[in-house]
Design an enzyme around this catalytic site. Structure first.
Site, PDB file in Angstrom:
ATOM      1  N   LYS A  38      43.918  24.608  33.864  1.00 43.56           N
ATOM      2  CA  LYS A  38      42.748  25.395  33.461  1.00 43.56           C
ATOM      3  C   LYS A  38      42.678  25.541  31.945  1.00 43.56           C
ATOM      4  CE  LYS A  38      39.054  27.878  33.646  1.00 43.56           C
ATOM      5  NZ  LYS A  38      38.927  29.171  34.328  1.00 43.56           N
ATOM      6  N   LYS A  56      39.662  34.561  24.706  1.00 47.00           N
ATOM      7  CA  LYS A  56      40.965  34.833  25.316  1.00 47.00           C
ATOM      8  C   LYS A  56      41.617  33.555  25.829  1.00 47.00           C
ATOM      9  CE  LYS A  56      41.070  35.613  29.501  1.00 47.00           C
ATOM     10  NZ  LYS A  56      41.266  34.880  30.779  1.00 47.00           N
TER      11      LYS A  56
END
Length: 287
Positions: A166, A234
């Protein structure tokens, strides 16, 4: 019937939970905002007033939360999943968090790290791409559940591997959005019909899903979030830390991380990450 406890019913989690209900699973959801729980109830699910209430009778617990500390608190906290779920319950964490946190959780309970890609529309349509880390037998046990929310579901390795893949996904997506943003501002500066340009670019080697899904909204400066700037900021922090840990150089990734950080610092964290076009226009003196 498999009972599922679903924690985190936001932009991604809400549609995912609703699709699990449609697929015939018994889903009990919890979210800090009661309105989002009520939406799941309207879709045929059950609502809970706490994490404990959502997971107590669940065979499988799914979490879709913003960041590593949120997952740690919800899963490992005093009133969390581990403390309240049935022995042997399987955790499927669909959040995007640090790989080391996923590995730590997998050391405490049966768990798959299963972050998703595809944005809000992919969650609504049930065709997310899901990259799954964890034990092969747990992946097989969870396959029907994952197939109910995903179109591409792949076991990519041991615990933490899903989060590592990811991270690579978020690196590619951020870089592509930035290049699309630069291209659109470039086209606008030359007075080109951007709609026509997007159409022809999408049909050639430059074609990509960012052009297909986001370019039109970027041209219109419409940034209703499918994926928020603050979350991609983030995620790029996760990418940079993981790259540093592995001794890998990501010069273009580092540059786009700084641009995303700038956009976030300017107060645009709640906008869709396609808002990178605003920063490009600003740097070009066109805003």
């Amino acid at each position: 019937m498999t009972k599922i406890g679903f924690i985190g019913l936001g932009i991604m989690g809400g549609p995912m939970a609703a699709n699990l209900v449609k697929a015939g699973f018994e889903v009990t959801g919890y979210n800090r905002s009661r309105a989002k729980v009520d939406r799941l109830v309207d879709a045929g699910g059950e609502g809970a007033a706490s994490v404990a209430g959502a997971v107590r009778d669940a065979d499988v617990v799914i979490t879709m939360l913003p960041d590593s500390p949120d997952v740690q608190a919800v899963v490992l906290g005093e009133d969390g999943v581990l403390a309240n779920a049935k022995p042997g319950a399987l955790l499927i964490d669909c959040s995007t968090i640090r790989p080391d946190v996923s590995r730590a959780i997998a050391g405490r309970m049966r768990a798959l790290d299963a972050p998703v890609s595809g944005g809000e529309q992919g969650a609504i349509d049930g065709n997310l791409s899901i990259m799954v880390g964890g034990a092969a037998e747990d992946f097989e046990a969870a396959k029907d559940i994952l197939d109910a929310v995903g179109g591409t579901v792949v076991h990519v390795g041991a615990a933490g591997a899903g989060q590592t893949v990811k991270a690579a996904n978020q690196l590619i997506v951020a870089g592509t959005i930035e290049l699309v943003a630069e291209s659109l501002v470039f086209l606008e500066a030359h007075g080109v019909d951007t709609d026509a340009a997007i159409k022809v670019l999408s049909g050639g080697l430059a074609g990509n899903r960012i052009l297909d899904r986001k370019a039109a909204a970027m041209v219109q400066r419409e940034f209703t979030p499918g994926f928020r700037v603050e979350l991609h900021h983030k995620d790029l922090g996760i990418v940079q830390a993981a790259a540093r840990e592995a001794g890998v150089v990501i010069p273009l990734g580092a540059a786009v991380a700084q641009l995303m950080a700038s956009l976030n610092a300017q107060g645009h964290g709640a906008l869709d990450h396609g808002a990178l076009i605003e920063l490009v226009a600003q740097l070009s003196g066109r805003e």
